[in-house]
Design an enzyme around this catalytic site. Sequence first.
Site, PDB file in Angstrom:
ATOM      1  N   CYS A   1       1.357  22.981   3.031  1.00 17.08           N
ATOM      2  CA  CYS A   1       1.295  21.525   2.873  1.00 17.08           C
ATOM      3  C   CYS A   1       2.293  21.041   1.828  1.00 17.08           C
ATOM      4  O   CYS A   1       2.272  19.863   1.455  1.00 17.08           O
ATOM      5  CB  CYS A   1      -0.125  21.090   2.508  1.00 17.08           C
ATOM      6  SG  CYS A   1      -0.730  21.745   0.949  1.00 17.08           S
TER       7      CYS A   1
ATOM      8  N   ASN B   1     -11.428  27.358   9.855  1.00 16.23           N
ATOM      9  CA  ASN B   1     -10.583  26.650  10.816  1.00 16.23           C
ATOM     10  C   ASN B   1      -9.638  27.594  11.570  1.00 16.23           C
ATOM     11  O   ASN B   1      -9.450  27.455  12.783  1.00 16.23           O
ATOM     12  CB  ASN B   1      -9.777  25.579  10.075  1.00 16.23           C
ATOM     13  CG  ASN B   1      -9.030  24.644  11.002  1.00 16.23           C
ATOM     14  OD1 ASN B   1      -9.632  23.972  11.832  1.00 16.23           O
ATOM     15  ND2 ASN B   1      -7.712  24.598  10.864  1.00 16.23           N
TER      16      ASN B   1
ATOM     17  N   CYS C   1       1.260   4.672   3.326  1.00 17.94           N
ATOM     18  CA  CYS C   1       2.291   4.978   4.332  1.00 17.94           C
ATOM     19  C   CYS C   1       3.623   4.405   3.860  1.00 17.94           C
ATOM     20  O   CYS C   1       3.704   3.219   3.567  1.00 17.94           O
ATOM     21  CB  CYS C   1       1.944   4.359   5.677  1.00 17.94           C
ATOM     22  SG  CYS C   1       0.352   4.838   6.341  1.00 17.94           S
TER      23      CYS C   1
ATOM     24  N   ASP D   1     -11.662  33.578  -6.484  1.00 19.50           N
ATOM     25  CA  ASP D   1     -10.673  32.686  -7.103  1.00 19.50           C
ATOM     26  C   ASP D   1      -9.304  33.322  -6.886  1.00 19.50           C
ATOM     27  O   ASP D   1      -8.863  34.183  -7.654  1.00 19.50           O
ATOM     28  CB  ASP D   1     -10.983  32.520  -8.588  1.00 19.50           C
ATOM     29  CG  ASP D   1     -10.166  31.412  -9.227  1.00 19.50           C
ATOM     30  OD1 ASP D   1      -9.218  30.919  -8.579  1.00 19.50           O
ATOM     31  OD2 ASP D   1     -10.471  31.037 -10.372  1.00 19.50           O
TER      32      ASP D   1
ATOM     33  N   ASP E   1      -3.182  29.635   4.189  1.00 17.43           N
ATOM     34  CA  ASP E   1      -3.048  28.175   4.222  1.00 17.43           C
ATOM     35  C   ASP E   1      -3.387  27.645   2.837  1.00 17.43           C
ATOM     36  O   ASP E   1      -4.442  27.043   2.620  1.00 17.43           O
ATOM     37  CB  ASP E   1      -3.997  27.613   5.292  1.00 17.43           C
ATOM     38  CG  ASP E   1      -3.903  26.093   5.428  1.00 17.43           C
ATOM     39  OD1 ASP E   1      -2.956  25.508   4.884  1.00 17.43           O
ATOM     40  OD2 ASP E   1      -4.798  25.516   6.076  1.00 17.43           O
TER      41      ASP E   1
ATOM     42  N   CYS F   1      -6.479  -0.636   8.404  1.00 21.61           N
ATOM     43  CA  CYS F   1      -5.576   0.499   8.240  1.00 21.61           C
ATOM     44  C   CYS F   1      -5.387   1.128   9.607  1.00 21.61           C
ATOM     45  O   CYS F   1      -6.360   1.560  10.239  1.00 21.61           O
ATOM     46  CB  CYS F   1      -6.128   1.520   7.251  1.00 21.61           C
ATOM     47  SG  CYS F   1      -5.038   2.967   7.059  1.00 21.61           S
TER      48      CYS F   1
ATOM     49  N   CYS G   1       0.839  -1.191   0.000  1.00 22.74           N
ATOM     50  CA  CYS G   1       0.000   0.000   0.000  1.00 22.74           C
ATOM     51  C   CYS G   1       0.879   1.248   0.000  1.00 22.74           C
ATOM     52  O   CYS G   1       1.863   1.327   0.743  1.00 22.74           O
ATOM     53  CB  CYS G   1      -0.900  -0.009   1.238  1.00 22.74           C
ATOM     54  SG  CYS G   1      -1.898   1.480   1.443  1.00 22.74           S
TER      55      CYS G   1
END
Length: 439
Positions: free
Chosen positions: A396, A306, A85, A349, A370, A164, A82
């Site tokens: 990210c 958030n 991970c 946008d 973010d 998982c 998989c």
Amino acid sequence: MARSRSKIHQVFELAIDGMTHDGRGVGRREGKAVFVSGALPGETVRVEQTGRNRSFDEGRTLEVLQASPQRVEPRCPHFGTCAGCVLQHLEAPGQIAAKHGVLQDSLQRLGHVTPERVLEPLVDAAWGYRRKGRFSVRYVEKKGKVVVGFRESNPRFVADLTQCHTVVPEIGQRIPALADLVDSLDGRRTLPQIEFIAGDEGVALVFRHLEPLSAADVERLRAFACDTGFAVFLQPGGLDTVHALWPEQMPLSFSLGGLGLSLAFRPLDFIQVNAGLNDKMIARALELLDPQPQDRVLDLFCGLGNFTLPLAQRAGQVVGVEGDAGLVERARANAIRNGLGNVAFHAADLPKDLSGEPWMRDGFDKLLLDPPRAGAAEVLAQLPLEGIRRIVYVSCHPGSLARDAGFLVRERGYALKAAGAMDMFPQTAHVESIALFEK
């Protein structure tokens, strides 16, 4: 052809002296870099070559001849097959150290910047943390059954998961039950994916189906929902076709630890996957940005609010901007839900021309952003940054952060005061980070 294949699949020993950004070990053979899955720095491994390129080769670990002291036994029986991970064989401190190294390398090599201060990495639970994701579903003729899981290392195949350990246990331990459910359906060949999301009240599953479901299939799905307590939604087309099967109404929300805030969401909305790490990330962002009652703060790529709503608890006025109009609508509802009247949300946008946007006119004191993996180059180039004294950038993707950091430092007169890694996705090579810029 046979000679070429034998060259690709040859086996050899290799000393590993580094790690790639995607979690593979790196060694050199006859002066050429070899990227090896399942290998760690400091190890000697027996490698089967799996690919050849002009500047590097690829391989997989067949046997560890000399192990790193940081190597641990992977918890998951599907490790190596998989692709969900890739770092389970590396102990937790080594994982976050590797991710911190990726961040620092990206900032220096791509952005040509170095933070004045290195932030202590943020970590939380290493297992059972993933509350949102998407399983691929496929009926495999050779196996005569449905498999449910994440993609394999070869993305053409779906890993046949029995469990998982990174997904929240309510879902991670029920993957075989999901496979059996789909296998029982008349339309099992026409269900390509199942989305899952967990809130404080329970779990929602969204079954994507390419053809109309039979009445019998609808009843089987309804019975599964009743038996498990999961909320089941169906998606016959685009995002606007998602509708509840059972129950007709199920509140979905999550709380932000210690802040007294609760955010409602819909099954396909974006939420941060790791609840514990999200709470710590918000706390760090507030600490770095230091919003004050006199501040007007801009939150870009704000999603459901958030960061926006915690900022509104401290700042005088907060403006949140997001490209998804549906998320903006729910962010506004979340502000009302939490009794916050000093926050405004707008849909825009952000990579496009923003010169006509009304929220751009009055200026801001501080900025939080973010962005998605592509970063924020287009929006940063347009913002009137002159009055913004402090920027907190949640990233990210370290490469896009490094590029944008270079722009802010060299083109807009900011200093990179601090940066650090955050382990939002333990056991994976995904690197989340946070950085502070000041004029």
